[in-house]
Design an enzyme around this catalytic site. Sequence first.
Site, PDB file in Angstrom:
ATOM      1  N   HIS A  66       0.817  -1.218   0.000  1.00 29.36           N
ATOM      2  CA  HIS A  66       0.000   0.000   0.000  1.00 29.36           C
ATOM      3  C   HIS A  66       0.856   1.275   0.000  1.00 29.36           C
ATOM      4  O   HIS A  66       0.650   2.177  -0.815  1.00 29.36           O
ATOM      5  CB  HIS A  66      -0.909   0.034   1.232  1.00 29.36           C
ATOM      6  CG  HIS A  66      -1.876  -1.117   1.324  1.00 29.36           C
ATOM      7  ND1 HIS A  66      -2.408  -1.731   0.220  1.00 29.36           N
ATOM      8  CD2 HIS A  66      -2.420  -1.755   2.390  1.00 29.36           C
ATOM      9  CE1 HIS A  66      -3.242  -2.699   0.609  1.00 29.36           C
ATOM     10  NE2 HIS A  66      -3.253  -2.739   1.920  1.00 29.36           N
TER      11      HIS A  66
ATOM     12  N   LYS B  96      -0.259  -0.106  13.603  1.00 28.72           N
ATOM     13  CA  LYS B  96      -1.562  -0.472  14.182  1.00 28.72           C
ATOM     14  C   LYS B  96      -1.599   0.043  15.613  1.00 28.72           C
ATOM     15  O   LYS B  96      -0.565   0.280  16.229  1.00 28.72           O
ATOM     16  CB  LYS B  96      -1.717  -1.988  14.175  1.00 28.72           C
ATOM     17  CG  LYS B  96      -1.770  -2.543  12.757  1.00 28.72           C
ATOM     18  CD  LYS B  96      -2.670  -3.727  12.649  1.00 28.72           C
ATOM     19  CE  LYS B  96      -2.701  -4.286  11.254  1.00 28.72           C
ATOM     20  NZ  LYS B  96      -3.679  -3.644  10.358  1.00 28.72           N
TER      21      LYS B  96
HETATM   22  C1  BG6 Z   1      -5.049  -4.523   4.507  1.00 28.53           C
HETATM   23  C2  BG6 Z   1      -4.142  -4.987   5.610  1.00 28.53           C
HETATM   24  O1  BG6 Z   1      -4.451  -4.741   3.260  1.00 28.53           O
HETATM   25  O2  BG6 Z   1      -5.291  -3.119   4.661  1.00 28.53           O
HETATM   26  C3  BG6 Z   1      -4.758  -4.699   6.965  1.00 28.53           C
HETATM   27  O3  BG6 Z   1      -3.924  -6.382   5.479  1.00 28.53           O
HETATM   28  C4  BG6 Z   1      -5.145  -3.237   7.063  1.00 28.53           C
HETATM   29  O4  BG6 Z   1      -3.872  -5.058   8.007  1.00 28.53           O
HETATM   30  C5  BG6 Z   1      -5.959  -2.802   5.865  1.00 28.53           C
HETATM   31  O5  BG6 Z   1      -5.887  -3.060   8.254  1.00 28.53           O
HETATM   32  C6  BG6 Z   1      -6.170  -1.284   5.869  1.00 28.53           C
HETATM   33  O6  BG6 Z   1      -7.051  -0.941   4.844  1.00 28.53           O
HETATM   34  P1  BG6 Z   1      -7.954   0.356   4.953  1.00 28.53           P
HETATM   35  O7  BG6 Z   1      -8.648   0.425   3.641  1.00 28.53           O
HETATM   36  O8  BG6 Z   1      -8.891   0.107   6.097  1.00 28.53           O
HETATM   37  O9  BG6 Z   1      -7.018   1.481   5.208  1.00 28.53           O
END
Ligand code: BG6
Length: 494
Positions: free
Chosen positions: A245, A345
Site C-alpha cells: 500500500h 496499528k
Molecule cells: C489490509 C491490511 O491490506 O489493509 C490490513 O492487510 C489493514 O492489516 C488494511 O488493516 C487497511 O485498509 P484500509 O482500507 O482500512 O485502510
Amino acid sequence: MNSESIQYPCNIVIFGATGNLATIKLLPALYHLELAKRLPEDMSFVAFARREWDDETWRKHMREVLGQKLGEKFDPEVFDIFARRFSYVRGELHDLDAYRTLYQEISKPKAGSCSNIVFYLAIKPTDFPSVIKNLAEVGLNKPRGLHRIVVEKPFGEDIESATLLNELLHRHFDEDQVFRIDHYLGKETVQNLLVFRFANTLIEPLWNRNYIDHVQITVAEEVGIDKRADYYDRAGALRDMLQNHLMQLLTVVAMEPPPALEADALRDEKVKVLRSIRPIPRRAVHAHAFRAQYGAGHIGGNPVAGYQDEPGVEKNSVTETFVAAKFYIDNWRWRGVPFYLRTGKRMPNQMSMIAIRFRHPPQQLFRETPVETIEPNWVILSIQPSESMHMEIHVKKPGLGMDTRVIQLNASYRKTDEAPLDAYENLLLDVIEGDRTLFIRFDEVEWSWRVVDPILKYWEQEREFIHTYPAGTWGLHESNRLFDSEDQEWRNEL
Ligand code: BG6
C-alpha cells in the site's frame, strides 16, 4: 447491464468467504454495488469456506454481518435480492474433492448462458498455491483466457516466493486473467492524486527537488490485528502494508506523467520509480528503517491488550506492528528528497495522508521585522478518514506592524450529497469489466520486494529485540533517527 453483456464474468467465487477480508470489505462492497444496481442481472456468487453450513446458514450469517456493518443503511429488500445470488460450498482449501463440488455448483444450469468466472482469493497468502493448483486440477482454469483470478496482497513474502507464486499462476492462467489487487489504488484520494498532479498547471512545476524538501506518507490505524494472528504474526507491518500500500502511494506521488491513462502506460511509470529507488545497503538499514510493536495501552479511553497478548500471537514474537522507513529516488526529479513512510496499528486514530513539505523560503526580506522564521509550506492530501486537501501558506497578521501567521486552505473534494464508496466497489467493478489500470503488474511487485528486501533480511536475523510503544500513541521518538535534518519531524495531524 443484462444477460446480453455476456463477455463479463457472471460468477464470482469467494475463497475465504467467512474470513476477515470478505467480512469487512468484500461483502459490503458487493452489497453496495447491488444497491447501486451495478451488478449484472445474471451474476451469481459462490461463498467457499470451511464451516459446516448450507446456503441458508450462510445467508443468515451474511445478514448479520451486513446488518452490523451498515446499520441504518441496511435495506432488507435489497438484501433479499443480493442474498439470492449466493450459494455456499463447504470445503478445505487443500481438499481436491471440495473443488469437484465447486465445479458441480458452478456448472448448474442458470438463467442466461454466461459461465465466466472470477475466483477471488480472500485468503492467507500461504494458501494461494493450494487454491491455484486445485482449480487447475479440476479444470476450473479452463478455458484459458476466460476466467479471472484475483490475488490479494501481499504477493509472496519476499522476492523469491513472489517469483515462484507468479510462475505457478502463469502455469495455469494467462497474465491477462490475473488481477493482483492492492486496494489502496482504488481509494478516491489516490486516484485524485493523478488529477491533482497532472490536471493543474499550478502544481506540476513545483513537484520536484527544487521546491520540495521531503514527503511523508502515513497510514495510521486504530485497529489491532483482530483475529488475524495466524497471518499477521508471519507478515508484520512491512509485508502487510509498506511493501504494497505505502509503496504504491509513493509511486503515484513520484511518477512522471504517463502518456495516457491506460493500464500499461501507468504501470510503466510506476515501475520506473521503483527501479530508481536507491538500494539500502545492509550497514545502512538501521539509519533507514525502524520497527516497533504495540504494548498494552488505551484506545479511545478503553484499555486494549498488547500485541503479544493477542490471541494466537507467539510469545516473544518480534513481529513489527509499526514500521517507518526512508527512501531516496535517484532520478532527476527527486534526487536528494527523502520520502518518509510510516504505518502502524493501534495508533491514536485512523489517519492516512500524504504530506508534502516545501523548502524554506529565503528569510532575507523579513530580516528587520518581528517575523522570526517563516515556516515552510505544506500540501496535505488526506486519504482517510476525510478525503480532502489542505494547503498551508503564510499571510500577514491583520493589524499594525509586520507579522505573519500560517493559515490552512482546506478543501474537501466530496460534496455533501456524494456518497463515499470504499475502494473495493471500484475495484470489483473493474475486475468484472476487465479494466486492469488499477491492478498491479508483476514487475511492480518484484521491484517493490527488491526495495524492502534488505530491511526484511536484516530484521529476520535480528530476532532478539523489538521496541514497544504503548497502544494509542504515535510510536516512539526513536523513529526520528530517520530524519535527515533537525527541522524535520513526523506530522501527526492534518
Ligand atoms: C489490509 C491490511 O491490506 O489493509 C490490513 O492487510 C489493514 O492489516 C488494511 O488493516 C487497511 O485498509 P484500509 O482500507 O482500512 O485502510
